[in-house]
Design a protein around this motif. Sequence first.
Motif, short mmCIF file in Angstrom:
data_model
loop_
_atom_site.label_atom_id
_atom_site.label_comp_id
_atom_site.label_asym_id
_atom_site.label_seq_id
_atom_site.Cartn_x
_atom_site.Cartn_y
_atom_site.Cartn_z
N ARG A 1 7.14 3.48 8.72
CA ARG A 1 6.60 2.18 9.08
C ARG A 1 5.25 2.32 9.72
O ARG A 1 4.87 3.38 10.18
N SER B 1 5.42 1.17 7.88
CA SER B 1 5.17 1.80 6.61
C SER B 1 4.55 3.15 6.76
O SER B 1 4.23 3.57 7.84
N CYS C 1 3.41 -2.96 5.32
CA CYS C 1 4.18 -2.33 4.24
C CYS C 1 3.50 -2.56 2.90
O CYS C 1 2.59 -3.38 2.78
N CYS D 1 11.47 -3.04 5.95
CA CYS D 1 10.20 -3.71 6.25
C CYS D 1 10.40 -5.12 6.78
O CYS D 1 9.46 -5.73 7.29
N SER E 1 5.64 2.30 3.36
CA SER E 1 7.00 1.80 3.15
C SER E 1 7.02 0.58 2.24
O SER E 1 6.16 -0.30 2.33
#
Length: 269
Positions: free
Chosen positions: A12, A44, A68, A84, A218
Amino acid sequence: MTEGKWYSRIRRAVLVAAGALTLAAGTTAHASAAPPPSDGGTFSPQVVGGSRAAQGEFPWMVRLSMGCGGAMYTTQLVLTAAHCVNGTGNNSSITATYGVVDLQSSSRITRKSTYVYRNPGYSTSTGGDWALIKLASPITGAATLPLATSTAYDSGTFTVMGWGSATEGGAQQRYLLKANVPFVSDTSCRVAYPSMKTAVEICAGYPQGGVDTCQGDSGGPMVRRDASNNWIQVGIVSYGQGCARPNYPGVYAQVSALSAAIAAKAATL
């Protein structure tokens, strides 16, 4: 794997202000990532060891304002990672940026979210790390990324991309980066991650490290070419121990095992 250890590996990034440009000033290391905030979070990883992508090279790629990545599943739905987002329900706090590799480009197309669906089984032993974000309106003519529906493409060399950190714990990127990573067998991956969910996860990376997704990547897609030389999504960036460390490949949600559930839910949104 305990919940604490799970979150310590999720890729993240830090939160960015609502409505601000989706370029975070920095990121936390995978090891210090916190659970997503209630507004959809921002987390992410980014591509370590990558090179800059060309405009239009990955036309379905999306940057989400919580830090993300994602990919256009339809012209109004973005596929990203469950970790996310905080949960399922109405949500207008997320901004999706589409159509550019430079997040500061005046050509960027943005849409606000209206609804988020988070896979309810994500936190279970068999749950996959995926979520769908519905945009306020379709992006006319948007490119979409097909999903792998069988394991036929779950091997070989994959391509990953994102605006996340280029080094572990580093800053988020302005320009989209890309890299190639090889498939890692479940047997080998479980040496690094004994609690890996082999039914719904797939691993990729080099034994020596050096190339990987990282914080801020992510939710982004892992792709490869299909038999017709078209891009097909085989993974969703999920977690890893640090970024690009030797003997710690990246772990991705295995799209071939999840595509039927994704398609079924998308049809209702």
